[in-house]
Write an enzyme that holds these catalytic residues in place. Structure first.
Site, mmCIF file in Angstrom:
data_model
loop_
_atom_site.group_PDB
_atom_site.id
_atom_site.type_symbol
_atom_site.label_atom_id
_atom_site.label_comp_id
_atom_site.label_asym_id
_atom_site.label_seq_id
_atom_site.Cartn_x
_atom_site.Cartn_y
_atom_site.Cartn_z
ATOM 1 C CE LYS A 84 -4.463 -1.536 1.663
ATOM 2 N NZ LYS A 84 -5.548 -1.360 2.639
ATOM 3 C CE LYS A 122 -11.358 -15.137 -4.004
ATOM 4 N NZ LYS A 122 -11.239 -15.329 -2.540
ATOM 5 C CE LYS A 131 -14.557 -5.792 -0.378
ATOM 6 N NZ LYS A 131 -15.333 -5.500 0.794
#
Ligand code: TRP
Length: 334
Positions: free
Chosen positions: A115, A197, A200
């Site tokens: 991040k 995968k 979201k």
């Protein structure tokens, strides 16, 4: 909460909404979990602000997420579903645990490294201490089990280390949590990149189907899903796109793979995709209707938000008081 049941704690970021992958993969287990365990589902808005958020959007997404979880089958009376920021004990224990966590441990966290390279202009202290807040989330409730994906495993390990360290210094205070591996639901992959995968947080919206996507959008995304050129509807490792669509079809309809393969034996990809799209639309339709109904029922949702935060707060307080006492904070004068 019944005392004889184990406690499951799960946190979800309000930064993205539920996808078909979440719905077919995990949510089907919930109705079972909610009878066998005491479950807390925390919408972690405090974790979300470790990267910059648009305030109006954060507020809306938090509420949408809560509503969607309920619409998908989480019973808000059997489960404690709530906003992290409504239970200040998370922040309080988070601070305390900061004082029992080493810089070196936090420095090793791969999510922090990832991040901070992605948000190089905003490497804030919250991003660094994110795992101690997550440890607080879990430890506040004497959690037995935490369902975590691969990406959160390291944070759970750290949580166990912090809890163990604290218990060693002060005596038994926290339950040491374990990862929870439930019955594996369908593993739904990204439509355009069927070897990864469905997520979201994927920036390519053609990879995911959102729970609230309109029927035409769903049909279109499935029509454009990546396949291969041999035109046979058959489940195979060499055919990740078609296999993914078969999985989606089966999870949506309840058919087995063998039944589906038979059904589409002499059918081309075009017609197959139409059938998959229609199955998904039909499966999501009642959930979407439920979301729209809940959205209209403002008072009901507000009550859930309030009551569940109070329930969580009472449980959290028990642990926090114990911690205060152990570390030498003075008792509050009543
Ligand atoms: N870090 C988790 C994620 O990004 C969310 C989370 C916050 C969480 N607190 C938690 C998950 C506690 C499990 C338990 O997905």
């Amino acid at each position: 909460m019944a005392d004889d049941k184990k406690i499951i704690f799960s946190g979800m970021q309000p930064s993205g909404l539920i996808t078909l992958g979440n719905y077919l993969g995990a949510l089907n287990n919930w109705t079972k979990l909610q009878d066998d365990y005491n479950c807390l589902y925390c919408i972690v808005d405090m974790h979300a602000i470790t990267v910059r958020q648009d305030p109006a959007k954060l507020r809306k997404q938090s509420r949408d997420l809560l509503i969607q979880y309920i619409a998908c089958g989480l019973d808000p009376e059997k489960n404690i579903i709530y906003y992290q920021s409504h239970v200040p004990q998370h922040a309080e224990l988070g601070w305390i645990l900061n004082c029992y966590t080493y810089m070196g441990e936090l420095n090793r966290m791969t999510q922090f490294k990832e991040k901070s390279s992605k948000h190089a202009d905003n490497i804030n202290a919250g991003l660094f201490t994110y795992p101690t807040l997550m440890a607080a989330d879990i430890l506040l409730y004497q959690t037995d089990l935490v369902p975590v994906g691969e990406d959160q495993r390291q944070h759970l390990e750290l949580t166990r280390d912090i809890a163990g360290r604290f218990n060693t210094i002060y005596g038994d205070t926290f339950k040491i949590p374990e990862g929870y591996i439930g019955k594996v639901g369908a593993r739904i992959m990204a439509l355009q990149e069927p070897t990864k995968k469905m997520s979201k947080s994927d920036e390519n919206k053609n990879n995911t189907i959102a729970l609230m996507d309109e029927p035409a959008v769903i049909m279109n995304k499935i029509k454009r899903a990546v396949t291969d050129s041999d035109n046979q509807v058959r489940f195979s490792e060499e055919k990740p796109g078609i296999s993914n669509l078969l999985n989606i079809y089966c999870a949506s309809t309840g058919y087995t793979l063998a039944e589906a393969e038979k059904e589409f034996e002499n059918v081309g990809y075009g017609a197959f995709k139409t059938a998959v799209g229609e199955a998904v639309v039909a499966n999501l339709e009642p959930v979407q209707a439920k979301v729209r109904e809940l959205e209209k029922n403002k008072d009901y949702i507000d009550t859930i938000i309030k009551v569940n935060a109070e329930k969580a707060g009472r449980l959290a307080d028990r642990t926090l008081r114990k911690v205060h006492k152990k570390i030498g904070f003075s008792a509050r004068i009543k």
